[in-house]
Design a protein around this motif. Structure first.
Motif, PDB file in Angstrom:
ATOM      1  N   ASP A 197       2.061   3.475   8.428  1.00 23.55           N
ATOM      2  CA  ASP A 197       2.137   4.935   8.465  1.00 23.55           C
ATOM      3  C   ASP A 197       3.176   5.468   7.481  1.00 23.55           C
ATOM      4  O   ASP A 197       2.984   6.524   6.876  1.00 23.55           O
ATOM      5  N   PHE A 198       4.286   4.766   7.324  1.00 25.88           N
ATOM      6  CA  PHE A 198       5.354   5.238   6.447  1.00 25.88           C
ATOM      7  C   PHE A 198       4.867   5.430   5.017  1.00 25.88           C
ATOM      8  O   PHE A 198       5.312   6.335   4.312  1.00 25.88           O
ATOM      9  N   GLU A 199       3.939   4.586   4.574  1.00 25.17           N
ATOM     10  CA  GLU A 199       3.481   4.668   3.188  1.00 25.17           C
ATOM     11  C   GLU A 199       2.103   5.309   3.041  1.00 25.17           C
ATOM     12  O   GLU A 199       1.637   5.501   1.909  1.00 25.17           O
ATOM     13  N   THR A 200       1.453   5.654   4.155  1.00 23.27           N
ATOM     14  CA  THR A 200       0.131   6.284   4.069  1.00 23.27           C
ATOM     15  C   THR A 200       0.077   7.674   4.683  1.00 23.27           C
ATOM     16  O   THR A 200      -0.793   8.472   4.334  1.00 23.27           O
ATOM     17  N   ARG A 201       0.981   7.998   5.594  1.00 20.84           N
ATOM     18  CA  ARG A 201       0.998   9.315   6.225  1.00 20.84           C
ATOM     19  C   ARG A 201       2.270  10.033   5.795  1.00 20.84           C
ATOM     20  O   ARG A 201       3.347   9.853   6.372  1.00 20.84           O
ATOM     21  N   GLU A 257       4.941   6.698  -0.704  1.00 17.87           N
ATOM     22  CA  GLU A 257       3.758   5.930  -1.079  1.00 17.87           C
ATOM     23  C   GLU A 257       4.088   4.715  -1.930  1.00 17.87           C
ATOM     24  O   GLU A 257       3.243   3.844  -2.118  1.00 17.87           O
ATOM     25  N   HIS A 258       5.293   4.614  -2.431  1.00 17.44           N
ATOM     26  CA  HIS A 258       5.660   3.411  -3.174  1.00 17.44           C
ATOM     27  C   HIS A 258       5.433   2.159  -2.327  1.00 17.44           C
ATOM     28  O   HIS A 258       5.119   1.097  -2.855  1.00 17.44           O
ATOM     29  N   GLY A 259       5.619   2.271  -1.021  1.00 18.93           N
ATOM     30  CA  GLY A 259       5.309   1.161  -0.122  1.00 18.93           C
ATOM     31  C   GLY A 259       6.252  -0.016  -0.217  1.00 18.93           C
ATOM     32  O   GLY A 259       5.864  -1.144   0.137  1.00 18.93           O
ATOM     33  N   CYS A 260       7.484   0.202  -0.663  1.00 16.69           N
ATOM     34  CA  CYS A 260       8.439  -0.909  -0.744  1.00 16.69           C
ATOM     35  C   CYS A 260       8.620  -1.501   0.656  1.00 16.69           C
ATOM     36  O   CYS A 260       9.077  -0.805   1.565  1.00 16.69           O
ATOM     37  N   VAL A 261       8.293  -2.758   0.801  1.00 22.92           N
ATOM     38  CA  VAL A 261       8.284  -3.352   2.137  1.00 22.92           C
ATOM     39  C   VAL A 261       9.676  -3.415   2.735  1.00 22.92           C
ATOM     40  O   VAL A 261       9.849  -3.396   3.955  1.00 22.92           O
ATOM     41  N   TYR A 262      10.694  -3.448   1.891  1.00 24.59           N
ATOM     42  CA  TYR A 262      12.073  -3.596   2.339  1.00 24.59           C
ATOM     43  C   TYR A 262      12.794  -2.259   2.531  1.00 24.59           C
ATOM     44  O   TYR A 262      13.995  -2.240   2.803  1.00 24.59           O
ATOM     45  N   CYS A 263      12.094  -1.134   2.392  1.00 29.14           N
ATOM     46  CA  CYS A 263      12.748   0.175   2.367  1.00 29.14           C
ATOM     47  C   CYS A 263      13.526   0.464   3.649  1.00 29.14           C
ATOM     48  O   CYS A 263      12.958   0.476   4.749  1.00 29.14           O
ATOM     49  N   PHE A 264      14.820   0.747   3.499  1.00 27.48           N
ATOM     50  CA  PHE A 264      15.680   1.025   4.662  1.00 27.48           C
ATOM     51  C   PHE A 264      15.279   2.303   5.387  1.00 27.48           C
ATOM     52  O   PHE A 264      15.673   2.517   6.535  1.00 27.48           O
ATOM     53  N   ALA A 265      14.496   3.183   4.721  1.00 26.18           N
ATOM     54  CA  ALA A 265      14.118   4.462   5.330  1.00 26.18           C
ATOM     55  C   ALA A 265      12.897   4.357   6.230  1.00 26.18           C
ATOM     56  O   ALA A 265      12.569   5.308   6.936  1.00 26.18           O
ATOM     57  N   ARG A 266      12.224   3.237   6.242  1.00 24.25           N
ATOM     58  CA  ARG A 266      11.010   3.103   7.053  1.00 24.25           C
ATOM     59  C   ARG A 266      11.222   3.499   8.523  1.00 24.25           C
ATOM     60  O   ARG A 266      10.399   4.203   9.101  1.00 24.25           O
ATOM     61  N   ILE A 281      -2.611  -6.307   2.687  1.00 24.81           N
ATOM     62  CA  ILE A 281      -3.498  -5.230   2.273  1.00 24.81           C
ATOM     63  C   ILE A 281      -3.157  -4.883   0.835  1.00 24.81           C
ATOM     64  O   ILE A 281      -2.029  -4.505   0.527  1.00 24.81           O
ATOM     65  N   LYS A 282      -4.124  -5.028  -0.050  1.00 25.93           N
ATOM     66  CA  LYS A 282      -3.875  -4.782  -1.467  1.00 25.93           C
ATOM     67  C   LYS A 282      -3.396  -3.349  -1.685  1.00 25.93           C
ATOM     68  O   LYS A 282      -3.974  -2.403  -1.171  1.00 25.93           O
ATOM     69  N   GLY A 283      -2.315  -3.213  -2.440  1.00 24.38           N
ATOM     70  CA  GLY A 283      -1.787  -1.893  -2.738  1.00 24.38           C
ATOM     71  C   GLY A 283      -0.873  -1.326  -1.672  1.00 24.38           C
ATOM     72  O   GLY A 283      -0.393  -0.196  -1.804  1.00 24.38           O
ATOM     73  N   ARG A 284      -0.597  -2.110  -0.633  1.00 26.58           N
ATOM     74  CA  ARG A 284       0.309  -1.667   0.431  1.00 26.58           C
ATOM     75  C   ARG A 284       1.388  -2.711   0.655  1.00 26.58           C
ATOM     76  O   ARG A 284       1.141  -3.908   0.537  1.00 26.58           O
ATOM     77  N   GLY A 285       2.586  -2.247   1.022  1.00 29.19           N
ATOM     78  CA  GLY A 285       3.677  -3.169   1.296  1.00 29.19           C
ATOM     79  C   GLY A 285       3.590  -3.745   2.685  1.00 29.19           C
ATOM     80  O   GLY A 285       3.629  -4.959   2.884  1.00 29.19           O
ATOM     81  N   ALA A 311       5.204   1.480  -6.607  1.00 28.78           N
ATOM     82  CA  ALA A 311       6.319   1.926  -7.439  1.00 28.78           C
ATOM     83  C   ALA A 311       5.979   1.593  -8.889  1.00 28.78           C
ATOM     84  O   ALA A 311       5.075   0.805  -9.170  1.00 28.78           O
ATOM     85  N   SER A 312       6.690   2.206  -9.817  1.00 29.36           N
ATOM     86  CA  SER A 312       6.465   1.900 -11.228  1.00 29.36           C
ATOM     87  C   SER A 312       6.763   0.426 -11.491  1.00 29.36           C
ATOM     88  O   SER A 312       7.691  -0.154 -10.911  1.00 29.36           O
ATOM     89  N   ALA A 313       5.986  -0.174 -12.375  1.00 26.51           N
ATOM     90  CA  ALA A 313       6.185  -1.578 -12.728  1.00 26.51           C
ATOM     91  C   ALA A 313       7.540  -1.756 -13.406  1.00 26.51           C
ATOM     92  O   ALA A 313       8.083  -0.806 -13.985  1.00 26.51           O
ATOM     93  N   PRO A 314       8.096  -2.960 -13.351  1.00 26.93           N
ATOM     94  CA  PRO A 314       9.421  -3.177 -13.955  1.00 26.93           C
ATOM     95  C   PRO A 314       9.530  -2.717 -15.400  1.00 26.93           C
ATOM     96  O   PRO A 314      10.515  -2.071 -15.781  1.00 26.93           O
ATOM     97  N   HIS A 315       8.526  -3.005 -16.221  1.00 30.68           N
ATOM     98  CA  HIS A 315       8.614  -2.605 -17.632  1.00 30.68           C
ATOM     99  C   HIS A 315       8.577  -1.084 -17.783  1.00 30.68           C
ATOM    100  O   HIS A 315       9.172  -0.534 -18.715  1.00 30.68           O
TER     101      HIS A 315
END
Length: 362
Positions: free
Chosen positions: A105-109, A83-92, A11-15, A213-217
């Motif tokens: 739900d973690f990144e949308t609710r 909302e950063h949606g990091c797919v690897y986030c330990f807090a999910r 899904i574009k824009g989601r992890g 999340a913010s882009a690397p640069h």
């Protein structure tokens, strides 16, 4: 036969790509193909999920822990979900406690603790309160996109600055530049440090791993801005993912040092509870050709399992590959000249006054 529960595309824009079930769910839902392909069409054509925010009143705002693996014993999280949606986030997996999916739900609710400032003022004003460095936004990012709307992080940071209370940050949000006035002022009294979590310098990979999340640069730009303002800035190469990002470790350390980072750390990919299912799903969608190899290396670092939660090794892993990562990091850190920040000052704390119905006599 295709598994109806398996998403057909990211899904574009989601992890996360689906609502992975919570470990506390009493029932499981499984789509069944009726012969007309309706289940698969529904998955493929589903609209992009919007972000919703629920305002909540927190009963307490400071969280304490005794883990020997983290560099703080007290934290404050203005938001639940990220909302950063990091797919690897330990807090999910924490979203499971809300009867919600650690996946989408973690990144949308999301949940905003709108009384955070009120609760923090009350806790700091308690007669027996002992100041200690407080990690702000350590479970879910204090500078995620909804902070622009709610400003809860800014509000509690203003109180910390007012009371000369030490705070630390680990963030993926360049929005932290907004608060450079407070951070620079606190830095002059040795009351703040900021670490940026940098997983990759590849914009295309970042858009898949941590889509909002913010882009690397942008992280590097914010890092330099804070460093130039006198704020102690560090980098966390986190998470280090075998065969996905581990080859970037040295480049991240070099780029971060060039942008003002003077302290560095790293954390290996962690897959507690439901996160292992979310991660495997992501791998199959984005890197099906190497998914098996990635998981093989992950398990080599975790005693043959997807994850081991033991103190002392959960951040760094065990085994040959984990040792190689540690050696690479240690040598690069020494070569570049990274050091250690001095301990933040807890002696300057001035307890806030709590409004009284009787007013003040002095």
């Amino acid at each position: 036969m295709t598994d109806a529960r398996k998403p057909l595309k990211p899904i574009k824009g989601r992890g996360a790509a689906s609502r992975v079930a919570s470990r506390f769910d009493a029932t499981a839902v499984e789509g069944v193909d009726d012969g007309w392909g309706s289940v698969y069409d529904e998955i493929a054509d589903a609209p992009r999920p919007a972000t919703t925010v629920t305002e909540e009143r927190a009963r307490s705002i400071l969280t304490r822990n005794t883990s020997p693996d983290v560099g703080f014993s007290q934290s404050l999280n203005p938001y639940r979900g990220c909302e950063h949606g990091c797919v690897y986030c330990f807090a999910r997996p924490t979203h499971s406690y809300l009867d919600l999916s650690p996946g989408l739900d973690f990144e949308t609710r999301l949940f905003a603790k709108t009384n955070a400032l009120e609760r923090l003022r009350a806790e700091l004003a308690k007669p027996g309160y002992v100041p200690q460095v407080t990690a702000l936004g350590i479970n879910t990012d204090a500078y995620q996109p909804i902070e622009r709307r709610y400003g809860i992080t800014r509000a509690v940071l203003e109180l910390f600055a007012e009371t000369k209370h030490p705070v630390s940050f680990v963030t993926k949000g360049a929005l932290i530049e907004r608060d450079i006035d407070l951070l620079a002022s606190m830095a002059r009294d040795n009351l703040v440090s900021v670490h940026f979590s940098v997983t990759t310098l590849d914009n295309r990979l970042a858009s898949k791993l941590e889509p909002r999340a913010s882009a690397p640069h942008a992280k590097l730009r914010a890092m330099k801005a804070l460093g130039d303002a006198g704020v102690p800035v560090g980098v966390m190469v986190a998470p280090v993912i075998p065969m996905i990002t581990d080859m970037e470790m040295e480049r991240i350390l070099v780029a971060s040092y060039e942008h003002g980072a003077r302290e560095a750390g790293y954390v290996l990919l962690r897959l507690p509870n439901e996160l292992k299912d979310i991660w495997r799903e992501w791998l199959e969608l984005h890197y099906p050709d190497r998914a098996g190899h990635v998981m093989s290396l992950v398990q080599q670092m975790r005693g043959g399992k997807d994850y081991q939660a033991g103190f002392g090794t959960r951040m760094t892993g065990t085994g040959v590959f984990a040792q190689l990562v540690e050696q690479r990091f240690r040598k690069a850190r020494a070569r570049l000249g990274y050091g250690r920040f001095p301990a933040l000052d807890t002696r300057r704390f001035i307890a806030p006054r709590v409004p009284s119905a009787q007013g003040s006599l002095f």
